[in-house]
Design an enzyme around this catalytic site. Sequence first.
Site, mmCIF file in Angstrom:
data_model
loop_
_atom_site.group_PDB
_atom_site.id
_atom_site.type_symbol
_atom_site.label_atom_id
_atom_site.label_comp_id
_atom_site.label_asym_id
_atom_site.label_seq_id
_atom_site.Cartn_x
_atom_site.Cartn_y
_atom_site.Cartn_z
ATOM 1 N N ARG A 135 0.723 -1.235 -0.108
ATOM 2 C CA ARG A 135 0.022 -0.008 -0.005
ATOM 3 C C ARG A 135 0.766 1.143 -0.131
ATOM 4 O O ARG A 135 0.907 1.910 -0.928
ATOM 5 C CB ARG A 135 -0.893 0.113 1.299
ATOM 6 C CG ARG A 135 -2.186 1.049 1.114
ATOM 7 C CD ARG A 135 -1.739 2.370 1.786
ATOM 8 N NE ARG A 135 -1.173 2.534 3.039
ATOM 9 C CZ ARG A 135 -0.587 3.619 3.610
ATOM 10 N NH1 ARG A 135 -0.546 4.881 2.879
ATOM 11 N NH2 ARG A 135 -0.353 3.454 4.630
ATOM 12 N N ASP A 136 1.667 1.472 1.142
ATOM 13 C CA ASP A 136 2.323 2.671 1.224
ATOM 14 C C ASP A 136 3.388 2.752 0.230
ATOM 15 O O ASP A 136 3.901 3.883 -0.319
ATOM 16 C CB ASP A 136 2.866 3.003 2.824
ATOM 17 C CG ASP A 136 3.577 4.176 3.133
ATOM 18 O OD1 ASP A 136 3.560 5.041 2.144
ATOM 19 O OD2 ASP A 136 3.579 4.502 4.454
ATOM 20 N N ASN A 159 9.953 4.509 4.024
ATOM 21 C CA ASN A 159 9.518 4.013 5.373
ATOM 22 C C ASN A 159 10.620 3.267 5.798
ATOM 23 O O ASN A 159 11.700 3.007 5.264
ATOM 24 C CB ASN A 159 8.481 2.765 4.738
ATOM 25 C CG ASN A 159 7.204 3.493 4.456
ATOM 26 O OD1 ASN A 159 6.559 4.044 5.284
ATOM 27 N ND2 ASN A 159 6.492 3.358 3.340
ATOM 28 N N HIS A 165 9.218 6.744 9.709
ATOM 29 C CA HIS A 165 9.920 6.788 8.244
ATOM 30 C C HIS A 165 11.488 6.973 8.640
ATOM 31 O O HIS A 165 11.825 7.307 9.727
ATOM 32 C CB HIS A 165 9.328 7.947 7.744
ATOM 33 C CG HIS A 165 8.075 7.699 6.873
ATOM 34 N ND1 HIS A 165 7.682 8.268 5.598
ATOM 35 C CD2 HIS A 165 7.220 6.830 7.267
ATOM 36 C CE1 HIS A 165 6.645 7.604 5.356
ATOM 37 N NE2 HIS A 165 6.178 7.103 6.070
ATOM 38 N N HIS A 200 4.147 4.090 13.207
ATOM 39 C CA HIS A 200 4.344 4.123 11.572
ATOM 40 C C HIS A 200 5.534 5.088 11.530
ATOM 41 O O HIS A 200 5.167 6.521 11.370
ATOM 42 C CB HIS A 200 3.193 4.547 10.870
ATOM 43 C CG HIS A 200 3.361 4.488 9.247
ATOM 44 N ND1 HIS A 200 3.089 3.578 8.384
ATOM 45 C CD2 HIS A 200 3.976 5.627 8.723
ATOM 46 C CE1 HIS A 200 3.289 3.936 7.367
ATOM 47 N NE2 HIS A 200 3.913 5.159 7.280
ATOM 48 N N CYS A 251 4.895 9.334 1.082
ATOM 49 C CA CYS A 251 3.691 9.848 0.849
ATOM 50 C C CYS A 251 3.478 10.910 -0.464
ATOM 51 O O CYS A 251 4.459 11.763 -0.373
ATOM 52 C CB CYS A 251 3.031 10.656 2.124
ATOM 53 S SG CYS A 251 1.269 11.413 1.909
#
Lengths: 312, 312
Positions: free
Chosen positions: B15-16, B251, B211, B209, B242
């Site tokens: 997803r990300d 990430n 980074h 979450h 993002c």
Amino acid sequence: MTSRTDVLISEVGPRDGLQSVAAVMPTAAKRAWIDALHAAGLREIEVGSFVPARLLPQMADVAEVVRHALGLPGWTVMALVPNTRGAEAALAAGVHKLTLPVSASQAHSLANVRKTREQMVDEVRAVVRLRDQSAPGVKVEAAISTAFGCTLQGAVAEDEVIRLAEQLTQAGADETGLSDTTGMANPAQVRRLFTRLRAAIGAHAGAAHLHNTRGLGLANCLAAYDVGVRTFDASLGGLGGCPYAPGASGNVVTEDLVFMFEAMGVRTGIDLARLMAARDALRAGLPGEAIYGMTPEAGLPKGFVPASALGR
Amino acid sequence: MTSRTDVLISEVGPRDGLQSVAAVMPTAAKRAWIDALHAAGLREIEVGSFVPARLLPQMADVAEVVRHALGLPGWTVMALVPNTRGAEAALAAGVHKLTLPVSASQAHSLANVRKTREQMVDEVRAVVRLRDQSAPGVKVEAAISTAFGCTLQGAVAEDEVIRLAEQLTQAGADETGLSDTTGMANPAQVRRLFTRLRAAIGAHAGAAHLHNTRGLGLANCLAAYDVGVRTFDASLGGLGGCPYAPGASGNVVTEDLVFMFEAMGVRTGIDLARLMAARDALRAGLPGEAIYGMTPEAGLPKGFVPASALGR
């Protein structure tokens, strides 16, 4: 910038960084790089190794580099010496502090300095005696390499690391630090071993020299900070490793480490913008060499105020 | 491998990661990558976003990808949904868990989902109602993005982040986590904010979450672990960022995070060799895309024994 600091960042690029690259940086370029590091606010620097030029031609001009660094005010100029011969030359050049690498791994000790651990403890004792006679104001540091594991022998027993630190302190070392020469350390081990180090040798416990080989460099520095370590080795652009420890690469990046501490509110006394600018001097002296650093690539966050700028 | 684990690693790459790259990964390649991640022992995965294909063509096949992931046993299949329309589609596809991004920064909220924070809290409430009616077994997670700073507005007040977490919990979110969308977090802030989060919403406190934009990803994960966080988002090869937060990239690398925990004695349940092998599937699906990871490049240390292999 405030003059009070919470941690000491000890720049090792001109020694640990340069010894790991094939190119020889011209002396004038070393001077410009060291000037830029000083201008950024660094207050301790390891400028080279006193080793035979046939082994490390990158260090052939070390005495001249030391003299240059000594001309800059308000910082501690260090050099690595593997033995009394190197110490004699370093003391003659006028360094403020000597550092001797002592491997916890017997295999690495033989590969790195062609001596056993025990012979290196004797060497430290001899260097301390020399220092006492000729330059009593100079500090002697022992840096226990492969303290967290060795690429040659694998695991290194923690009891042996601590016993070695005790022997080095008894031999007269002012400070004994722990080095993750091979990038094998993890945060739990870092906390355990530095806690034991302090319990064993108290105020003689020295710097954390941690590598970023597997990406854990800053996490390991944080772990060391958590248990009271206040001196951290780092290298501008992450230059460095150890030529005699296969697979070892990647000193902690000074820029990223300083950013982490300053963001946390821990004062380094270092100006991040000038530190980033020092990368240009490094690049100019080593064209084509890979220079690392995530913070320099990303830039500082919007609205970032470093702790050292708060003037507390 | 032991079946007991100490932390949950939630893989967000499909997803990300994919939403941040220009290329569209073919569905068959996504399936192969997801299979490889499952084979490595991952037990939670965010497989895509239910958003209009014209906005994110990378996610046009999300329903099909969800169905494939649901065919693999023993893991939680998640999808991101920005609103009730996405939630309806995700629930119809059969996901186990929905995650809604809610920005602490008003500027980022408008840029990312074209809604205010307050409108997003209402959206979470509506999604919870929908879930209650049609699929009561499905979990709803809210992920507070830009919780540690925003590239658009700069600093984000911690009080506002915590108040938002309370509002989301009152709106019915089962879990609320904190995201360093922009890579601006530092370990002191991570400890402070997750400690406050748990104090405010107790067992509803969710994942970290984080980074690696400025190299602090693992240090921040360690800091979160230290204050009790046990679920960590990460992305294989560090893919991701993002698309609507300028400068946000990177990430936390799943491989490096798993190595750190396993080296520390913290069991992830993940097989590092198989996790490394999953990089091949990722590369095959995104030829030419940069894949990160220090541990994969350096390899595992000589003699390394992961905690999950000890069978405690």
